[in-house]
Design an enzyme around this catalytic site. Structure first.
Site, PDB file in Angstrom:
ATOM      1  N   LYS A 281      -0.052  91.276   2.543  1.00 40.12           N
ATOM      2  CA  LYS A 281      -1.016  90.619   3.447  1.00 40.12           C
ATOM      3  C   LYS A 281      -1.054  91.327   4.807  1.00 40.12           C
ATOM      4  CE  LYS A 281       1.322  86.779   3.210  1.00 40.12           C
ATOM      5  NZ  LYS A 281       2.415  87.150   2.277  1.00 40.12           N
TER       6      LYS A 281
ATOM      7  N   ARG B 298      -0.669  77.566   5.070  1.00 35.70           N
ATOM      8  CA  ARG B 298       0.343  77.780   4.041  1.00 35.70           C
ATOM      9  C   ARG B 298       0.649  76.492   3.289  1.00 35.70           C
ATOM     10  NH1 ARG B 298       3.171  82.467   6.193  1.00 35.70           N
ATOM     11  NH2 ARG B 298       4.802  83.105   4.759  1.00 35.70           N
TER      12      ARG B 298
ATOM     13  N   ARG C   2      11.520  96.973   2.731  1.00 29.92           N
ATOM     14  CA  ARG C   2      10.772  96.918   4.002  1.00 29.92           C
ATOM     15  C   ARG C   2      11.703  97.119   5.199  1.00 29.92           C
ATOM     16  NH1 ARG C   2       6.923  92.055   5.032  1.00 29.92           N
ATOM     17  NH2 ARG C   2       8.766  90.909   4.339  1.00 29.92           N
TER      18      ARG C   2
ATOM     19  N   ARG D  18      14.235  92.726   8.260  1.00 27.42           N
ATOM     20  CA  ARG D  18      14.028  91.345   8.714  1.00 27.42           C
ATOM     21  C   ARG D  18      15.144  90.457   8.180  1.00 27.42           C
ATOM     22  NH1 ARG D  18       7.809  89.754   7.522  1.00 27.42           N
ATOM     23  NH2 ARG D  18       8.803  87.912   6.636  1.00 27.42           N
TER      24      ARG D  18
ATOM     25  N   ARG E 159      12.059  81.947  -0.317  1.00 27.06           N
ATOM     26  CA  ARG E 159      10.662  82.104   0.145  1.00 27.06           C
ATOM     27  C   ARG E 159       9.696  82.081  -1.039  1.00 27.06           C
ATOM     28  NH1 ARG E 159      11.307  87.407   3.326  1.00 27.06           N
ATOM     29  NH2 ARG E 159       9.046  87.398   3.454  1.00 27.06           N
TER      30      ARG E 159
HETATM   31  P1  AP5 Z   1       3.642  93.433   3.857  1.00 30.01           P
HETATM   32  O1  AP5 Z   1       2.245  93.883   4.065  1.00 30.01           O
HETATM   33  O2  AP5 Z   1       4.563  93.364   5.027  1.00 30.01           O
HETATM   34  O3  AP5 Z   1       3.668  92.074   3.019  1.00 30.01           O
HETATM   35  P2  AP5 Z   1       3.312  90.580   3.429  1.00 30.01           P
HETATM   36  O4  AP5 Z   1       2.530  89.996   2.297  1.00 30.01           O
HETATM   37  O5  AP5 Z   1       2.706  90.535   4.792  1.00 30.01           O
HETATM   38  O6  AP5 Z   1       4.781  89.977   3.385  1.00 30.01           O
HETATM   39  P3  AP5 Z   1       5.618  89.040   4.348  1.00 30.01           P
HETATM   40  O7  AP5 Z   1       7.014  89.073   3.770  1.00 30.01           O
HETATM   41  O8  AP5 Z   1       5.481  89.421   5.782  1.00 30.01           O
HETATM   42  O9  AP5 Z   1       4.963  87.671   4.105  1.00 30.01           O
HETATM   43  P4  AP5 Z   1       5.540  86.295   4.298  1.00 30.01           P
HETATM   44  O10 AP5 Z   1       4.364  85.469   3.992  1.00 30.01           O
HETATM   45  O11 AP5 Z   1       6.770  85.982   3.514  1.00 30.01           O
HETATM   46  O12 AP5 Z   1       6.089  86.326   5.797  1.00 30.01           O
HETATM   47  P5  AP5 Z   1       5.505  85.837   7.182  1.00 30.01           P
HETATM   48  O13 AP5 Z   1       5.857  86.850   8.182  1.00 30.01           O
HETATM   49  O14 AP5 Z   1       4.082  85.407   7.067  1.00 30.01           O
HETATM   50  O15 AP5 Z   1       4.287  94.399   2.747  1.00 30.01           O
HETATM   51  C1  AP5 Z   1       5.623  94.235   2.313  1.00 30.01           C
HETATM   52  C2  AP5 Z   1       6.234  95.633   2.088  1.00 30.01           C
HETATM   53  O16 AP5 Z   1       5.574  96.265   0.993  1.00 30.01           O
HETATM   54  C3  AP5 Z   1       6.065  96.586   3.280  1.00 30.01           C
HETATM   55  O17 AP5 Z   1       7.206  97.386   3.364  1.00 30.01           O
HETATM   56  C4  AP5 Z   1       4.820  97.425   2.924  1.00 30.01           C
HETATM   57  O18 AP5 Z   1       4.902  98.719   3.477  1.00 30.01           O
HETATM   58  C5  AP5 Z   1       4.876  97.454   1.397  1.00 30.01           C
HETATM   59  N1  AP5 Z   1       3.576  97.400   0.766  1.00 30.01           N
HETATM   60  C6  AP5 Z   1       2.500  96.642   1.130  1.00 30.01           C
HETATM   61  N2  AP5 Z   1       1.475  96.816   0.269  1.00 30.01           N
HETATM   62  C7  AP5 Z   1       1.918  97.693  -0.674  1.00 30.01           C
HETATM   63  C8  AP5 Z   1       1.323  98.251  -1.853  1.00 30.01           C
HETATM   64  N3  AP5 Z   1       0.067  97.931  -2.220  1.00 30.01           N
HETATM   65  N4  AP5 Z   1       2.070  99.102  -2.597  1.00 30.01           N
HETATM   66  C9  AP5 Z   1       3.346  99.414  -2.237  1.00 30.01           C
HETATM   67  N5  AP5 Z   1       3.958  98.925  -1.121  1.00 30.01           N
HETATM   68  C10 AP5 Z   1       3.255  98.059  -0.357  1.00 30.01           C
HETATM   69  O19 AP5 Z   1       6.335  84.488   7.436  1.00 30.01           O
HETATM   70  C11 AP5 Z   1       7.721  84.535   7.698  1.00 30.01           C
HETATM   71  C12 AP5 Z   1       8.249  83.123   7.916  1.00 30.01           C
HETATM   72  O20 AP5 Z   1       7.587  82.520   9.061  1.00 30.01           O
HETATM   73  C13 AP5 Z   1       7.997  82.117   6.767  1.00 30.01           C
HETATM   74  O21 AP5 Z   1       8.972  82.220   5.758  1.00 30.01           O
HETATM   75  C14 AP5 Z   1       8.050  80.782   7.539  1.00 30.01           C
HETATM   76  O22 AP5 Z   1       9.379  80.404   7.809  1.00 30.01           O
HETATM   77  C15 AP5 Z   1       7.383  81.117   8.857  1.00 30.01           C
HETATM   78  N6  AP5 Z   1       5.912  80.844   8.826  1.00 30.01           N
HETATM   79  C16 AP5 Z   1       4.915  81.773   8.951  1.00 30.01           C
HETATM   80  N7  AP5 Z   1       3.699  81.171   8.867  1.00 30.01           N
HETATM   81  C17 AP5 Z   1       3.935  79.847   8.680  1.00 30.01           C
HETATM   82  C18 AP5 Z   1       3.097  78.720   8.463  1.00 30.01           C
HETATM   83  N8  AP5 Z   1       1.753  78.837   8.451  1.00 30.01           N
HETATM   84  N9  AP5 Z   1       3.685  77.518   8.275  1.00 30.01           N
HETATM   85  C19 AP5 Z   1       5.022  77.373   8.314  1.00 30.01           C
HETATM   86  N10 AP5 Z   1       5.890  78.403   8.475  1.00 30.01           N
HETATM   87  C20 AP5 Z   1       5.351  79.638   8.659  1.00 30.01           C
END
Ligand code: AP5
Length: 224
Positions: A16, A91, A130, A163, A174
């Site tokens: 994402k 979410r 990552r 992270r 997660r």
């Molecule tokens: P990346 O693009 O970073 O993936 P992502 O889908 O953004 O993954 P996240 O782990 O950041 O998502 P998340 O939803 O768990 O975390 P968030 O920060 O939102 O890609 C991942 C890796 O793969 C990278 O190394 C990239 O280079 C590689 N990659 C990408 N695409 C690729 C491809 N096509 N092929 C190969 N490699 C690829 O949330 C973190 C925490 O915050 C949550 O757990 C929660 O505690 C809190 N939080 C956030 N939002 C809320 C909410 N709305 N409500 C409540 N709590 C929340």
């Protein structure tokens, strides 16, 4: 189409953030990622950060009322008036309802909910690889997109780190949380005709091209 109000959602590690940052540069829309906002708040030890830290460290979601308040304020800022790319919000169903109500009050609506999905095996591998730079959060992957020098950011030379919620035991939690609390949004947006699906297991460029083609179609439909 007067504005693009886009949501990106999908399992952790599906890509994402990778897609959201590209879209933000190309479409010149603000990229609003709740995970990044919360990590910044934790790093600065603000009241929000202190409240969010324990939940994030466990791999759990921060409470709905907390994050809804953050997004409600953020969407009122000037740069979000002509559209936005929301990554990681909503979410849960209550978050989706709150967003819908806020936009409705403003005479706006979601243009599309972009689901970037990938199999569990793949996302676990991606998350384990990552690394993010301490300075500006530039993202690398030791398996798929390594930096030129080990553990050093190509762009600003700062150290790369993992992270805290990317450790295997946190990733498992997660993924469970995604299944339980976020995956119901697939049906939620499908019923409203807003869901668009993308195969996140493909290369970043292929996923991006598919998203751009879909957005172009939506714009054409809007002109009919
Ligand atoms: P990346 O693009 O970073 O993936 P992502 O889908 O953004 O993954 P996240 O782990 O950041 O998502 P998340 O939803 O768990 O975390 P968030 O920060 O939102 O890609 C991942 C890796 O793969 C990278 O190394 C990239 O280079 C590689 N990659 C990408 N695409 C690729 C491809 N096509 N092929 C190969 N490699 C690829 O949330 C973190 C925490 O915050 C949550 O757990 C929660 O505690 C809190 N939080 C956030 N939002 C809320 C909410 N709305 N409500 C409540 N709590 C929340």
């Amino acid at each position: 189409m007067s504005q693009l109000n886009l949501i990106l959602f999908g399992p952790p590690g599906a890509g994402k953030g990778t897609q959201g940052k590209r879209l933000c540069e190309d479409l010149r829309l603000p990229y609003i990622a709740t995970g990044d906002m919360l990590r910044e708040a934790v790093a600065n030890q603000t009241d929000l950060g202190k409240e969010a830290e324990t939940y994030m460290d466990q791999g759990d979601l921060v409470p709905d009322d907390v994050i809804i308040g953050v997004i409600t304020e953020r969407l009122q800022e000037d740069d979000a008036q002509d559209g936005f790319i929301l990554d990681g919000f909503p979410r849960t169903i209550p978050q989706a309802d709150a967003l819908h109500e806020q936009l409705q009050r403003l005479g706006r609506e979601i243009t599309a909910a972009l689901l970037v999905d990938a199999p569990e095996e793949e996302v676990i591998k991606r998350i384990s690889g990552r690394r993010q730079c301490e300075e500006a959060g530039h993202v690398y992957n030791i398996h798929f997109d390594p930096p030129k020098r080990d553990e050093v950011c190509d762009q600003d030379g700062s150290p790369l780190k993992q992270r805290s919620d990317d450790k295997p035991e946190k990733v498992k939690r997660r993924l469970e949380v995604y299944e339980e609390q976020t995956s119901p949004l697939i049906e939620y947006y499908d019923e409203r005709g807003l869901l668009r699906r993308f195969d996140g297991a493909r290369s970043p460029t292929e996923v991006y091209d598919h998203i751009r083609a879909t957005l172009a179609t939506l714009r054409l439909e809007d002109q009919l």
